[in-house]
Design a protein around this motif. Structure first.
Motif, PDB file in Angstrom:
ATOM      1  N   ASN A  62       1.342 -10.266   0.287  1.00 17.45           N
ATOM      2  CA  ASN A  62       1.343  -8.711   0.852  1.00 17.45           C
ATOM      3  C   ASN A  62       2.315  -8.040   0.496  1.00 17.45           C
ATOM      4  O   ASN A  62       2.707  -7.055   1.233  1.00 17.45           O
ATOM      5  N   SER A 270       0.154  -7.930   8.573  1.00 16.45           N
ATOM      6  CA  SER A 270       1.049  -7.121   8.279  1.00 16.45           C
ATOM      7  C   SER A 270       2.528  -7.709   8.650  1.00 16.45           C
ATOM      8  O   SER A 270       2.574  -8.278   9.544  1.00 16.45           O
ATOM      9  N   PHE A 321      -2.980  -4.640   4.183  1.00 14.97           N
ATOM     10  CA  PHE A 321      -1.803  -3.942   4.041  1.00 14.97           C
ATOM     11  C   PHE A 321      -1.317  -3.974   2.735  1.00 14.97           C
ATOM     12  O   PHE A 321      -1.454  -4.946   2.089  1.00 14.97           O
ATOM     13  N   GLN A 324       5.391  -0.941   3.163  1.00 13.55           N
ATOM     14  CA  GLN A 324       5.881  -0.102   4.027  1.00 13.55           C
ATOM     15  C   GLN A 324       7.358   0.492   3.305  1.00 13.55           C
ATOM     16  O   GLN A 324       8.079  -0.267   2.924  1.00 13.55           O
ATOM     17  N   GLN A 329       3.829   2.616   7.140  1.00 10.07           N
ATOM     18  CA  GLN A 329       2.970   1.600   6.277  1.00 10.07           C
ATOM     19  C   GLN A 329       2.050   2.201   5.730  1.00 10.07           C
ATOM     20  O   GLN A 329       1.509   3.193   6.036  1.00 10.07           O
ATOM     21  N   VAL A 331      -1.727   1.486   4.240  1.00  8.76           N
ATOM     22  CA  VAL A 331      -2.859   0.344   4.032  1.00  8.76           C
ATOM     23  C   VAL A 331      -4.180   0.897   3.353  1.00  8.76           C
ATOM     24  O   VAL A 331      -4.186   1.996   2.930  1.00  8.76           O
TER      25      VAL A 331
END
Length: 350
Positions: A62, A270, A321, A324, A329, A331
């Motif tokens: 991620n 996330s 996700f 950030q 953040q 997405v």
């Protein structure tokens, strides 16, 4: 086994806290003025056409780009490798998941969500009555077909795939190892609040799954339906190791306040917690929102801006996700009813 129930309390939300989602990046000229990311090659759907039913996406990490990811489309029997870069998706090889057939014709897996944990993708089927918007299925005459369809979708398929097995263009360097977990129906049937809704049609508030995410050491499964008490959606969690080891997970049922007649349309992990894409339980148009669930609290992050394609509102179905920073953040949202999901980056609160 009866799942232990845990009611998640909602945080008190003020107008100042519940900011609307905003599109990340410059607007793209077009009928909707949204910054849709380009898809290169082709996300495959039914009969080899471009997908219009994207329902889940997850990546091996991620953080950073490019990412090696897997996409599921609910009308096919395979998943597809996708390389996610910042601004585009590159479609790659497909991986067969099931081979079920009824009267010589393939049965849809009805895959609804994807996550990645401990070196493997986990793809979940709907575990519910087949979609039947036009009421063509007769419960008596078509009982065998309905049973076969429910059986095909009532699985969590593990695809063990190391990132190094995926080439830079989405090609597989080695065959993925595939195995199946079939224990979830028994877990759902053992929960008194969910058991009455098993195998019911969606338009009768039937049970159907649309999200899956690995967070901490637990696997979270999000239900679109049933809507419980009018404004509670169900999320079932269990230890990841028990699922991947084909054990007998001790599950918990979480009742999440998402609003009247709303359920989970996808889940995503996330760094700040479990993200929930919420939308209508029933068919038809409605608002879509993103929530965060962490430490037994539920926080509304905002509303997903509506998107039209060919004059019709599409339905957000997949959440990923991205990253950030101090501004919040990012997405990625993909939608059912749009060609290749019409991937849109959105910025939400940190």
């Amino acid at each position: 086994m009866t799942a232990r129930r845990s009611r998640l309390s909602a945080l008190c939300l003020s107008t100042a806290l519940c900011l609307n989602l905003s599109a990340a990046g410059p607007a793209k000229a077009g009928d909707d003025h949204d910054p849709i990311w380009k898809v290169e090659k082709k996300l495959l759907g039914k009969d080899g056409d471009k997908s219009t039913d994207v329902s889940g996406i997850a990546c091996t990490t991620n953080a950073g780009f490019p990412r090696r990811c897997l996409v599921i489309e609910d009308e096919v029997q395979a998943a597809q490798i996708v390389i996610v870069e910042d601004g585009r998706l590159l479609a790659g090889d497909t991986i067969p998941l099931i081979g079920d057939a009824f009267e010589g014709k393939p049965i849809e897996f009805d895959g609804e969500g994807v996550t990645y944990a401990d070196g493997a993708f986990l793809i979940i089927g709907s575990h519910g009555h087949p979609r039947d918007k036009k009421n063509k299925l007769d419960p008596t005459k078509d009982a065998a077909k309905i049973k076969a369809s429910i059986g095909a979708s009532s699985r969590i398929v593990e695809v063990r795939l190391d990132p190094d097995q995926i080439g830079p263009s989405g090609g597989l360097k080695a065959k993925a190892a595939v195995k199946v977990f079939t224990g979830l129906p028994a877990i759902l049937a053992a929960e008194p609040l969910l058991a009455p809704f098993l195998n019911r049609r969606l338009d009768q508030n039937g049970l159907t799954i649309e999200g899956i995410a690995a967070w901490d050491d637990r696997l979270f499964v999000g239900l679109r339906g049933p809507s419980l008490g009018g404004d509670r959606a169900a999320i079932v969690s269990m230890p990841i190791k028990d699922v991947m080891g084909n054990g007998k997970p001790k599950a918990r049922l979480h009742l999440v306040p998402l609003g009247l007649g709303r359920g989970v349309r996808d889940l995503a992990a996330s760094p700040s917690g479990l993200l929930v894409l919420a939308g209508p339980t029933a068919e038809g148009d409605g608002a879509y929102s993103i929530y965060r669930v962490k430490d037994e609290a539920v926080e509304l992050l905002g509303e997903v801006p509506p998107l039209r394609r060919d004059g019709e509102l599409v339905k957000p179905e997949a959440l990923l996700f991205l990253d950030q920073d101090d501004d919040g953040q990012r997405v990625l949202v993909l939608s059912d009813g749009a060609k290749e999901g019409a991937p849109r980056p959105l910025r939400i609160r940190p």
